[in-house]
Scaffold this active site. Sequence first.
Site, PDB file in Angstrom:
ATOM      1  N   GLY A 107      -5.290   5.661 -11.970  1.00 29.20           N
ATOM      2  CA  GLY A 107      -5.702   5.399 -10.337  1.00 29.20           C
ATOM      3  C   GLY A 107      -5.128   5.912  -9.388  1.00 29.20           C
ATOM      4  CB  SER A 150      -0.841   0.008   1.365  1.00 24.99           C
ATOM      5  OG  SER A 150      -1.638   1.443   1.187  1.00 24.99           O
ATOM      6  CG  LEU A 151       1.792   3.636  -3.069  1.00 27.83           C
ATOM      7  CD1 LEU A 151       1.276   3.987  -4.216  1.00 27.83           C
ATOM      8  CD2 LEU A 151       2.960   3.747  -3.271  1.00 27.83           C
ATOM      9  CB  SER A 152      -2.766   4.081   2.571  1.00 29.36           C
ATOM     10  OG  SER A 152      -3.191   4.093   1.371  1.00 29.36           O
ATOM     11  N   GLY A 183     -17.173  -3.721 -15.694  1.00 34.90           N
ATOM     12  CA  GLY A 183     -16.985  -3.564 -14.442  1.00 34.90           C
ATOM     13  C   GLY A 183     -17.968  -2.934 -13.296  1.00 34.90           C
ATOM     14  N   GLY A 235     -17.575  -5.063  -9.569  1.00 31.50           N
ATOM     15  CA  GLY A 235     -17.476  -4.942  -7.994  1.00 31.50           C
ATOM     16  C   GLY A 235     -16.864  -4.400  -7.236  1.00 31.50           C
ATOM     17  CE  LYS A 291     -12.177   0.370  -0.520  1.00 32.14           C
ATOM     18  NZ  LYS A 291     -12.182   1.342  -1.238  1.00 32.14           N
TER      19      LYS A 291
END
Length: 282
Positions: free
Chosen positions: A245, A4-6, A116, A118, A55
């Site tokens: 994104g 993760s880049l968070s 998509g 999803g 989520k």
Amino acid sequence: MSHSLSPVMQNAALKVMGLDWSFMALPCSADDLASVLKGLEAVGCRGLNVTIPHKQAVSLLCKELSPLAQRLGAVNTLTPLPRGGWHGHNTDVEGFLAPLLQNHPDWSERRAVVVGCGGSARAVVAGLQDVNPSEITIVGRRAETLEPFCSSLQQGRPTNAVRLQPLLNNDPQLQTRIQQADLVVNTTPIGMSSHQPDQGPALPLGEDIWNNLSAHTVLYDLIYTPRPTPWLQRGETLGCRTYDGLEMLVQQGAAALRRWSGIDEIPVDVMRKAALKNLSHS
């Protein structure tokens, strides 16, 4: 979570803002989710980001949900409530819309296609519903998934709101819808660095369908590794404006940090540079 880049972008922002906080990645199994939330609340955690696959499950564990989170049935940002428990919100919609609205402020009477259906597509479609295009086509592989997806996002919307048009990916109308589209969004993982060639073409919906793409069409790929993705490369050769994104990730993270800190001015440029630097070294 290890990729993760968070953490790198949030910690860069926290340093500039002078906040003595630290943002850490915490792996969590589905079975442990409720216990982890209770534990983090007990130690005074100031906020959480939640990612796939939690989520939807975490929305059921929140004491309070924002109207948007209720509508999506998905939460990515948690903030502690003064009397205990968590408030759940979804900043993915804001993150998705930010680059679009910066360069194209008016999407009314435009046509959009979303590839998509999803979890990521839920935020994309909800965001598009808010900017009032004339048509939103959702492309999926299976009717048993596609139709409930459209129905759930249509619920609670005004009767005059733009209707979601489900379309299977083998429908003969698809070529025309894409040629007429002002915006096409890829929410599938096809084209990601980890995607294997033996899994099929590296472009969503295959290669041939993009041969006659119009230069006026905006392409938005939720993937950001590699940069650009093969699909966006194809669009660029045809003169399309393209987005990946990474900016969505940065903007949703900035929106979450506003909620946790109560500070409106977030150093978004610092977050973006930190994320880009990390990507270039990975």
